[in-house]
Write a protein that holds these residues in place. Structure first.
Motif, PDB file in Angstrom:
ATOM      1  N   GLY A  26      40.616 -30.187  22.715  1.00  0.00           N
ATOM      2  CA  GLY A  26      40.445 -30.349  21.276  1.00  0.00           C
ATOM      3  C   GLY A  26      40.597 -31.767  20.753  1.00  0.00           C
ATOM      4  O   GLY A  26      40.701 -31.972  19.544  1.00  0.00           O
ATOM      5  N   TYR A  27      40.598 -32.733  21.645  1.00  0.00           N
ATOM      6  CA  TYR A  27      40.716 -34.131  21.241  1.00  0.00           C
ATOM      7  C   TYR A  27      39.340 -34.795  21.350  1.00  0.00           C
ATOM      8  O   TYR A  27      38.430 -34.258  21.976  1.00  0.00           O
ATOM      9  N   LYS A  28      39.209 -35.973  20.770  1.00  0.00           N
ATOM     10  CA  LYS A  28      37.931 -36.677  20.775  1.00  0.00           C
ATOM     11  C   LYS A  28      38.088 -38.039  21.464  1.00  0.00           C
ATOM     12  O   LYS A  28      38.919 -38.857  21.043  1.00  0.00           O
ATOM     13  N   VAL A  29      37.302 -38.269  22.522  1.00  0.00           N
ATOM     14  CA  VAL A  29      37.313 -39.576  23.183  1.00  0.00           C
ATOM     15  C   VAL A  29      36.446 -40.523  22.343  1.00  0.00           C
ATOM     16  O   VAL A  29      35.248 -40.312  22.197  1.00  0.00           O
ATOM     17  N   VAL A  30      37.085 -41.537  21.779  1.00  0.00           N
ATOM     18  CA  VAL A  30      36.368 -42.473  20.897  1.00  0.00           C
ATOM     19  C   VAL A  30      36.087 -43.808  21.567  1.00  0.00           C
ATOM     20  O   VAL A  30      35.377 -44.638  21.018  1.00  0.00           O
ATOM     21  N   GLY A  31      36.654 -44.014  22.754  1.00  0.00           N
ATOM     22  CA  GLY A  31      36.414 -45.263  23.473  1.00  0.00           C
ATOM     23  C   GLY A  31      36.776 -45.110  24.927  1.00  0.00           C
ATOM     24  O   GLY A  31      37.643 -44.311  25.283  1.00  0.00           O
ATOM     25  N   LYS A  32      36.065 -45.881  25.766  1.00  0.00           N
ATOM     26  CA  LYS A  32      36.345 -45.879  27.202  1.00  0.00           C
ATOM     27  C   LYS A  32      36.288 -47.319  27.703  1.00  0.00           C
ATOM     28  O   LYS A  32      35.506 -48.127  27.213  1.00  0.00           O
ATOM     29  N   ALA A  33      37.130 -47.603  28.694  1.00  0.00           N
ATOM     30  CA  ALA A  33      37.154 -48.926  29.312  1.00  0.00           C
ATOM     31  C   ALA A  33      37.469 -48.770  30.789  1.00  0.00           C
ATOM     32  O   ALA A  33      38.095 -47.791  31.198  1.00  0.00           O
ATOM     33  N   GLN A  34      37.037 -49.761  31.584  1.00  0.00           N
ATOM     34  CA  GLN A  34      37.299 -49.737  33.017  1.00  0.00           C
ATOM     35  C   GLN A  34      38.315 -50.790  33.443  1.00  0.00           C
ATOM     36  O   GLN A  34      38.801 -50.753  34.561  1.00  0.00           O
ATOM     37  N   SER A  35      38.620 -51.726  32.551  1.00  0.00           N
ATOM     38  CA  SER A  35      39.596 -52.768  32.881  1.00  0.00           C
ATOM     39  C   SER A  35      40.594 -52.903  31.738  1.00  0.00           C
ATOM     40  O   SER A  35      40.318 -52.492  30.605  1.00  0.00           O
ATOM     41  N   GLY A  36      41.731 -53.498  32.057  1.00  0.00           N
ATOM     42  CA  GLY A  36      42.736 -53.724  31.025  1.00  0.00           C
ATOM     43  C   GLY A  36      42.245 -54.660  29.937  1.00  0.00           C
ATOM     44  O   GLY A  36      42.485 -54.437  28.755  1.00  0.00           O
ATOM     45  N   GLU A  37      41.532 -55.698  30.351  1.00  0.00           N
ATOM     46  CA  GLU A  37      41.013 -56.666  29.384  1.00  0.00           C
ATOM     47  C   GLU A  37      40.055 -55.987  28.400  1.00  0.00           C
ATOM     48  O   GLU A  37      40.131 -56.196  27.185  1.00  0.00           O
TER      49      GLU A  37
END
Length: 131
Positions: A26-37
């Motif tokens: 029930g949550y929404k993924v609003v962003g994705k990243a592959q590195s810490g930076e």
């Protein structure tokens, strides 16, 4: 309204699986990243409610170091760590970084549910305190 999740995962296949689990809960993924930076840059742009962070990441920053830097600007942002490694040193560093929970990969729907609920409660208590 569904809480906004930032997913930081450098394995594209695991990112797909983890995003499906998050959505099923029930949550929404609003962003994705592959590195810490990349995560630090995107988080400052999208202002998520919760971060799910892999410990081992592409780039110079691991997930723990990324979280330490993140908490310098966003102290209240709950972070849930995911890792394939649960050795004592990694667990100690994760606790010092101030995480809501530390889950071993591959993560299941049931394993992810409680830490996300705990993160939401943390957000609620911060909101109530600030009011």
């Amino acid at each position: 309204m569904a809480k906004k999740i930032m997913l930081v995962e450098d394995d594209p296949l695991l990112a797909i699986v983890e995003e499906k689990l998050i959505t099923k809960l029930g949550y929404k993924v609003v962003g994705k990243a592959q590195s810490g930076e990349e995560a630090l840059r995107i988080i400052s742009e999208i202002d998520p409610d919760i971060v799910i962070m892999d410990v081992q990441l592409a780039g110079d920053l691991d997930g723990i170091e990324t979280t330490l830097q993140l908490h310098e600007k966003h102290q209240e942002l709950p972070v849930i760590f995911l890792s394939g490694d649960d050795n004592a040193h990694v667990l100690h560093r994760a606790k010092q970084a101030g995480c809501i929970d530390f889950l071993l990969k591959p993560v299941s729907l049931g394993a992810l549910s409680e830490p996300l609920e705990k993160a939401v409660k943390t957000l609620s208590s911060q909101t109530n305190f600030a009011a």
